[in-house]
Design an enzyme around this catalytic site. Sequence first.
Site, PDB file in Angstrom:
ATOM      1  N   CYS A  87     -55.026  13.361 -27.909  1.00 30.41           N
ATOM      2  CA  CYS A  87     -55.964  12.378 -26.567  1.00 30.41           C
ATOM      3  C   CYS A  87     -55.530  13.135 -25.542  1.00 30.41           C
ATOM      4  O   CYS A  87     -55.439  13.612 -24.020  1.00 30.41           O
ATOM      5  CB  CYS A  87     -57.047  11.729 -27.303  1.00 30.41           C
ATOM      6  N   HIS A 161     -58.514   6.328 -24.899  1.00 30.51           N
ATOM      7  CA  HIS A 161     -59.107   7.361 -24.978  1.00 30.51           C
ATOM      8  C   HIS A 161     -58.300   7.655 -23.524  1.00 30.51           C
ATOM      9  O   HIS A 161     -58.187   6.571 -22.379  1.00 30.51           O
ATOM     10  CB  HIS A 161     -60.057   7.870 -25.655  1.00 30.51           C
TER      11      HIS A 161
END
Length: 360
Positions: A87, A161
Amino acid sequence: MAGAPNSWCTIESDPGVFTELIQEMGVNGVQVEELYSLDKEAMDEYAPVYGLIFLFKWRANERDDRPVEKDSPEDVFFASQVINNACATQAILSILMNRPELSIGTELSNFKMFTKEFPPQLKGLAISNCDTIRKAHNSFARQEPFVMEGRAAEKDDDVYHFISYVPIGGKLYELDGLKDGPICLGECDSSTWLDFARPAIQKRIEQYSHKEIRFNLMAIIRNRAEALREEGAALEREKERAIGLLQSRGEGLFSADELEVMLEQARAAGTADVSPVEPGAETSVPTEHLQLLLATANEKLADNQRRLRVEEDKFAQWKLENVRRKHDYTPFILNFLKILAQKGELTPLVEKARAKVSRS
């Protein structure tokens, strides 16, 4: 060993790591800086900012009712995240691919053209199969002496994230590869988009407990050393022009110390602000004006060189830290343990460590 050939390693959230990762993908002229405040002044210091990367604690059951543009606009590069541990790299790509003024290199330019008509899911798969991107990402894999079987994240594990904020086509977008599409945060332009991004990030932070401080915000900006070298070259030209005009009048040149005193006196008198000499006005400009231009250029050049040294030292430190991140220390550690064992010092140290653990 760094893992299986097609796996993606976990990389550290660090501006030096991200800057080298971008360079490994063939992109020039940019760097990554960590931001410690959402204040306008803090962000303006790094202008131009091409995009923001935000790291936060991911919560599986978090509700988000904001509308998602499932049919991404043609000018928005959006890829679904289909790769574990990628990510951060995907957040970086979301900015690089959506700022046409950046020189992203041949490999990424070809990749962008090749995937232009792909839906988000296929774009994500294309990223997973792109050797250039995967090799750049995995260049930061930690060297491990043993192959450890992977463990899936469990319910109580902290999972983090990365998402991106980037202006595209007069609108500000939040690009999150775990969503079905981009989220439009409103209309903006290249000079105002940060004013919209700040409250969006602040709102996301406020959704967490006040005890949660594990956030990270980074900006992709223009390479500052490159910009400072251009600024220095312009100042040198300005300085040489002032010297040439003074010499053409038969004027002697003051020393650097004398120019510094002159500039301080002009500031005290409120006459230090002098404009550059316009073409055609060379003969009508007073000599004192030229001397002040020279003094100002000298001062600005000194400051320029100071700031350039700071940037060069920072990049040198980043390079050193990245070499250490990538280095395999296993042979050194094994030899060190072997020497301790030969000297009869290893077993006592192990017993001491065990005793300390048992007492805790």
